[in-house]
Write a protein that holds these residues in place. Structure first.
Motif, PDB file in Angstrom:
ATOM      1  N   LEU A  63       3.199  19.349  13.189  1.00 61.35           N
ATOM      2  CA  LEU A  63       3.821  20.233  14.164  1.00 61.35           C
ATOM      3  C   LEU A  63       3.772  21.675  13.651  1.00 61.35           C
ATOM      4  O   LEU A  63       3.863  21.901  12.435  1.00 61.35           O
ATOM      5  N   PRO A  64       3.641  22.647  14.545  1.00 59.40           N
ATOM      6  CA  PRO A  64       3.648  24.035  14.094  1.00 59.40           C
ATOM      7  C   PRO A  64       5.007  24.439  13.537  1.00 59.40           C
ATOM      8  O   PRO A  64       6.032  23.847  13.879  1.00 59.40           O
ATOM      9  N   TYR A  65       4.987  25.411  12.682  1.00 55.39           N
ATOM     10  CA  TYR A  65       6.173  25.990  12.040  1.00 55.39           C
ATOM     11  C   TYR A  65       6.811  25.051  11.009  1.00 55.39           C
ATOM     12  O   TYR A  65       6.991  25.412   9.858  1.00 55.39           O
ATOM     13  N   THR A  66       7.158  23.830  11.421  1.00 53.42           N
ATOM     14  CA  THR A  66       7.820  22.914  10.489  1.00 53.42           C
ATOM     15  C   THR A  66       6.824  22.185   9.591  1.00 53.42           C
ATOM     16  O   THR A  66       7.184  21.709   8.527  1.00 53.42           O
ATOM     17  N   ARG A  67       5.576  22.052  10.029  1.00 51.11           N
ATOM     18  CA  ARG A  67       4.526  21.309   9.337  1.00 51.11           C
ATOM     19  C   ARG A  67       4.909  19.845   9.126  1.00 51.11           C
ATOM     20  O   ARG A  67       4.405  19.181   8.227  1.00 51.11           O
ATOM     21  N   LEU A  68       5.751  19.331   9.992  1.00 48.42           N
ATOM     22  CA  LEU A  68       6.100  17.910   9.914  1.00 48.42           C
ATOM     23  C   LEU A  68       4.927  17.073  10.413  1.00 48.42           C
ATOM     24  O   LEU A  68       4.350  17.359  11.464  1.00 48.42           O
ATOM     25  N   PRO A  69       4.533  16.020   9.662  1.00 51.52           N
ATOM     26  CA  PRO A  69       3.408  15.184  10.092  1.00 51.52           C
ATOM     27  C   PRO A  69       3.717  14.457  11.392  1.00 51.52           C
ATOM     28  O   PRO A  69       4.862  14.085  11.655  1.00 51.52           O
ATOM     29  N   LEU A  70       2.677  14.256  12.200  1.00 51.63           N
ATOM     30  CA  LEU A  70       2.859  13.632  13.506  1.00 51.63           C
ATOM     31  C   LEU A  70       3.004  12.119  13.434  1.00 51.63           C
ATOM     32  O   LEU A  70       3.371  11.487  14.415  1.00 51.63           O
ATOM     33  N   SER A  71       2.680  11.532  12.295  1.00 53.81           N
ATOM     34  CA  SER A  71       2.919  10.101  12.096  1.00 53.81           C
ATOM     35  C   SER A  71       3.110   9.855  10.608  1.00 53.81           C
ATOM     36  O   SER A  71       2.975  10.763   9.786  1.00 53.81           O
ATOM     37  N   ASP A  72       3.408   8.619  10.267  1.00 56.45           N
ATOM     38  CA  ASP A  72       3.720   8.250   8.894  1.00 56.45           C
ATOM     39  C   ASP A  72       2.436   7.792   8.190  1.00 56.45           C
ATOM     40  O   ASP A  72       1.801   6.826   8.611  1.00 56.45           O
ATOM     41  N   GLN A  73       2.058   8.504   7.131  1.00 57.83           N
ATOM     42  CA  GLN A  73       0.819   8.195   6.421  1.00 57.83           C
ATOM     43  C   GLN A  73       0.795   6.757   5.907  1.00 57.83           C
ATOM     44  O   GLN A  73      -0.218   6.050   6.045  1.00 57.83           O
ATOM     45  N   TRP A  74       1.886   6.327   5.292  1.00 57.89           N
ATOM     46  CA  TRP A  74       1.925   4.971   4.730  1.00 57.89           C
ATOM     47  C   TRP A  74       1.740   3.927   5.834  1.00 57.89           C
ATOM     48  O   TRP A  74       0.945   3.000   5.691  1.00 57.89           O
ATOM     49  N   LYS A  75       2.463   4.093   6.936  1.00 55.54           N
ATOM     50  CA  LYS A  75       2.357   3.139   8.042  1.00 55.54           C
ATOM     51  C   LYS A  75       0.942   3.138   8.627  1.00 55.54           C
ATOM     52  O   LYS A  75       0.426   2.085   9.010  1.00 55.54           O
ATOM     53  N   ALA A  76       0.325   4.308   8.695  1.00 51.07           N
ATOM     54  CA  ALA A  76      -1.044   4.388   9.216  1.00 51.07           C
ATOM     55  C   ALA A  76      -2.001   3.595   8.340  1.00 51.07           C
ATOM     56  O   ALA A  76      -2.878   2.874   8.837  1.00 51.07           O
ATOM     57  N   ASN A  77      -1.842   3.709   7.019  1.00 50.25           N
ATOM     58  CA  ASN A  77      -2.731   2.984   6.115  1.00 50.25           C
ATOM     59  C   ASN A  77      -2.500   1.477   6.164  1.00 50.25           C
ATOM     60  O   ASN A  77      -3.448   0.689   6.151  1.00 50.25           O
ATOM     61  N   VAL A  78      -1.249   1.063   6.227  1.00 46.65           N
ATOM     62  CA  VAL A  78      -0.967  -0.376   6.347  1.00 46.65           C
ATOM     63  C   VAL A  78      -1.504  -0.902   7.674  1.00 46.65           C
ATOM     64  O   VAL A  78      -2.049  -2.015   7.743  1.00 46.65           O
ATOM     65  N   PHE A  79      -1.381  -0.097   8.734  1.00 53.00           N
ATOM     66  CA  PHE A  79      -1.944  -0.489  10.030  1.00 53.00           C
ATOM     67  C   PHE A  79      -3.449  -0.703   9.926  1.00 53.00           C
ATOM     68  O   PHE A  79      -3.996  -1.650  10.508  1.00 53.00           O
ATOM     69  N   MET A  80      -4.155   0.175   9.183  1.00 58.64           N
ATOM     70  CA  MET A  80      -5.594   0.011   9.031  1.00 58.64           C
ATOM     71  C   MET A  80      -5.928  -1.311   8.348  1.00 58.64           C
ATOM     72  O   MET A  80      -6.854  -2.017   8.748  1.00 58.64           O
ATOM     73  N   MET A  81      -5.170  -1.648   7.306  1.00 61.55           N
ATOM     74  CA  MET A  81      -5.392  -2.914   6.620  1.00 61.55           C
ATOM     75  C   MET A  81      -5.206  -4.087   7.575  1.00 61.55           C
ATOM     76  O   MET A  81      -6.040  -5.006   7.643  1.00 61.55           O
ATOM     77  N   GLU A  82      -4.120  -4.073   8.345  1.00 59.62           N
ATOM     78  CA  GLU A  82      -3.834  -5.172   9.263  1.00 59.62           C
ATOM     79  C   GLU A  82      -4.857  -5.236  10.395  1.00 59.62           C
ATOM     80  O   GLU A  82      -5.226  -6.324  10.851  1.00 59.62           O
ATOM     81  N   ALA A  83      -5.332  -4.076  10.868  1.00 62.79           N
ATOM     82  CA  ALA A  83      -6.325  -4.054  11.940  1.00 62.79           C
ATOM     83  C   ALA A  83      -7.638  -4.675  11.490  1.00 62.79           C
ATOM     84  O   ALA A  83      -8.300  -5.399  12.246  1.00 62.79           O
ATOM     85  N   ILE A  84      -8.036  -4.389  10.245  1.00 66.77           N
ATOM     86  CA  ILE A  84      -9.269  -4.980   9.720  1.00 66.77           C
ATOM     87  C   ILE A  84      -9.099  -6.484   9.531  1.00 66.77           C
ATOM     88  O   ILE A  84      -9.995  -7.279   9.855  1.00 66.77           O
ATOM     89  N   LYS A  85      -7.943  -6.889   9.013  1.00 69.66           N
ATOM     90  CA  LYS A  85      -7.680  -8.323   8.871  1.00 69.66           C
ATOM     91  C   LYS A  85      -7.742  -9.018  10.225  1.00 69.66           C
ATOM     92  O   LYS A  85      -8.325 -10.107  10.351  1.00 69.66           O
ATOM     93  N   GLU A  86      -7.153  -8.410  11.235  1.00 71.06           N
ATOM     94  CA  GLU A  86      -7.144  -9.005  12.571  1.00 71.06           C
ATOM     95  C   GLU A  86      -8.557  -9.089  13.139  1.00 71.06           C
ATOM     96  O   GLU A  86      -8.931 -10.106  13.731  1.00 71.06           O
ATOM     97  N   ARG A  87      -9.335  -8.034  12.959  1.00 63.50           N
ATOM     98  CA  ARG A  87     -10.709  -8.041  13.467  1.00 63.50           C
ATOM     99  C   ARG A  87     -11.521  -9.160  12.812  1.00 63.50           C
ATOM    100  O   ARG A  87     -12.316  -9.829  13.461  1.00 63.50           O
ATOM    101  N   LEU A  88     -11.321  -9.346  11.516  1.00 60.79           N
ATOM    102  CA  LEU A  88     -12.094 -10.348  10.778  1.00 60.79           C
ATOM    103  C   LEU A  88     -11.401 -11.707  10.748  1.00 60.79           C
ATOM    104  O   LEU A  88     -11.949 -12.674  10.198  1.00 60.79           O
ATOM    105  N   LYS A  89     -10.171 -11.742  11.302  1.00 60.72           N
ATOM    106  CA  LYS A  89      -9.372 -12.977  11.312  1.00 60.72           C
ATOM    107  C   LYS A  89      -9.163 -13.510   9.899  1.00 60.72           C
ATOM    108  O   LYS A  89      -9.263 -14.709   9.617  1.00 60.72           O
ATOM    109  N   LEU A  90      -8.863 -12.586   8.987  1.00 64.56           N
ATOM    110  CA  LEU A  90      -8.591 -12.976   7.602  1.00 64.56           C
ATOM    111  C   LEU A  90      -7.194 -13.562   7.518  1.00 64.56           C
ATOM    112  O   LEU A  90      -6.296 -13.174   8.256  1.00 64.56           O
ATOM    113  N   SER A  91      -7.008 -14.465   6.596  1.00 64.66           N
ATOM    114  CA  SER A  91      -5.682 -15.074   6.411  1.00 64.66           C
ATOM    115  C   SER A  91      -4.717 -14.026   5.915  1.00 64.66           C
ATOM    116  O   SER A  91      -5.053 -13.192   5.073  1.00 64.66           O
ATOM    117  N   GLN A  92      -3.491 -14.060   6.437  1.00 66.67           N
ATOM    118  CA  GLN A  92      -2.492 -13.064   6.077  1.00 66.67           C
ATOM    119  C   GLN A  92      -1.743 -13.489   4.804  1.00 66.67           C
ATOM    120  O   GLN A  92      -1.631 -14.637   4.504  1.00 66.67           O
TER     121      GLN A  92
END
Length: 293
Positions: free
Chosen positions: A264-293
Motif C-alpha cells: 500500500l502507498p505511504y504505509t508500505r504494508l504488504p498486500l498479502s502475507d508472504q509466509w501464507k503465499a509460500n505455503v499456498f504454493m507448496m499446497e497448490a503444487i501438491k494438489e496439482r500432482l496429487k502428492l500425499s499430504q
C-alpha cells in the motif's frame, strides 16, 4: 490361472511402489526472514517443508547457528550463490569461484546460482558457467543456474542460445521473471519453453504476470490464469525430473517480502502475507500432482 493372478498382483505392486517413491522436496526461502535460524527452521519444519534455501552467512557465528539449526530440525540445505556484478569481470569471476568452492564444502544438496550479467558478453557469461560446472564435478554436487532478470538468463530466447551452446548447462527455473520480461504468460511459446523444461532441475515457485514478477496474492481469483500457467509448466518439469532424479524433485517456494511483495502507498504494508503465499504454493503444487499430504 494362479500364475496370471500372481503376475497382476506383482505388476500393480510395482506400480504402487514406483508412485510412492515419486515425491517433491519442498524448500522455504529465508528471503525477508526476521527470525533467528533456530526459530525459522522450527517454523519451516512445522509447516511441512523439507529444507531451506539461503545465502551462506558471512559471519562465523551465524554459520554455526545455521548448521546447528538445520541439524536440530532435520532439514536439508540449498545454498544460493551469485556473480558480483559490481566488480570488474576478472575479479568477479575469481570471487565467484572462490565463494562457490567454500559453499560446496558445506555439502548442500545443490547450489542455485544467480550467474553472470545481462551486460556481460557471451564469452564472459560462459566463463562463469564453465567455472560452476568444473566445481560441481569436483565436489559431485549439482550447481544450477537460475533464470533471472539481470543475469545471462534474463529472457527466454537468450537462455535458449546458452542452452544450445552449453550442453552441460542445467537450470533453476523461475519463470515468473520471464512473464514480466516478455509482458505475457508466454502463450504460444511452447517451442522455446521445451528446451528449458528439458534442462530444468530445480524450481523457484512464484507467480508472475505480464506487468510484474509477483502477484499481490496467489489465492486471488483474478490471478487464476497466471497460477494455472505456472502450474502447467512446473508439472511438466517435475514429471520429467522424477525420471531423471530417481523419483525426487526439488522446489523452493519463493514469494518475496515488501517491496517485492506489492504494498500500500505511504504505509508500505504488504498486500498479502508472504509466509501464507509460500505455503499456498507448496499446497497448490501438491494438489496439482496429487502428492500425499
Amino acid at each position: 490361472m494362479n500364475s496370471i493372478k500372481t503376475f497382476i498382483i506383482l505388476l500393480f505392486s510395482s506400480i504402487s511402489i514406483s508412485l510412492a517413491q515419486e515425491k517433491v522436496l519442498f524448500f522455504q526461502t529465508d528471503w525477508g526472514n526476521q527470525l533467528n535460524y533456530d526459530a525459522f527452521c522450527e517454523r519451516v519444519k512445522d509447516a511441512g517443508y523439507d529444507g531451506i534455501e539461503v545465502w551462506r552467512p558471512s559471519k562465523r557465528e551465524s554459520q554455526t547457528s545455521l548448521k546447528e539449526a538445520i541439524a536440530k530440525h532435520g532439514l536439508k540445505l540449498i545454498f544460493l550463490h551469485g556473480t558480483n556484478k559490481g566488480l570488474p569481470f576478472k575479479e568477479s569471476l575469481e570471487d565467484y569461484k572462490n565463494n562457490l568452492e567454500e559453499i560446496l564444502k558445506w555439502n548442500p544438496i545443490l547450489v542455485n546460482c544467480h550467474t553472470g550479467s545481462d551486460f556481460y558478453t557471451y564469452e564472459e557469461n560462459h566463463a562463469f558457467i564453465e567455472a560452476a560446472n568444473s566445481l560441481s564435478t569436483k565436489y559431485n554436487i549439482p550447481v544450477y543456474h537460475e533464470t533471472h532478470r539481470g543475469r545471462f538468463s534474463y529472457s527466454l530466447p537468450e537462455t535458449n542460445k546458452y542452452l544450445t551452446q552449453n550442453p552441460e548447462l542445467k537450470l533453476t527455473l523461475d519463470v515468473s521473471h520471464w512473464m514480466v520480461v516478455h509482458e505475457s504468460l508466454l502463450q504460444g511459446k511452447e517451442n522455446l519453453l521445451a528446451p528449458v523444461i528439458d534442462r530444468t532441475h530445480h524450481i523457484h515457485a512464484r507467480i508472475g504476470h505480464a506487468q510484474g514478477p509477483q502477484v499481490n496474492d496467489p489465492t486471488a481469483p483474478e490471478w487464476t490464469n497466471a497460477l494455472e500457467k505456472h502450474l502447467d509448466i512446473w508439472e511438466a518439469i517435475i514429471k520429467k525430473g522424477w525420471k531423471e532424479h530417481k523419483g525426487i524433485f526439488t522446489v523452493t517456494t519463493e514469494f518475496g517480502p515488501a517491496d517485492y511483495m506489492p504494498t500500500l502507498p505511504y504505509t508500505r504494508l504488504p498486500l498479502s502475507d508472504q509466509w501464507k503465499a509460500n505455503v499456498f504454493m507448496m499446497e497448490a503444487i501438491k494438489e496439482r500432482l496429487k502428492l500425499s499430504q
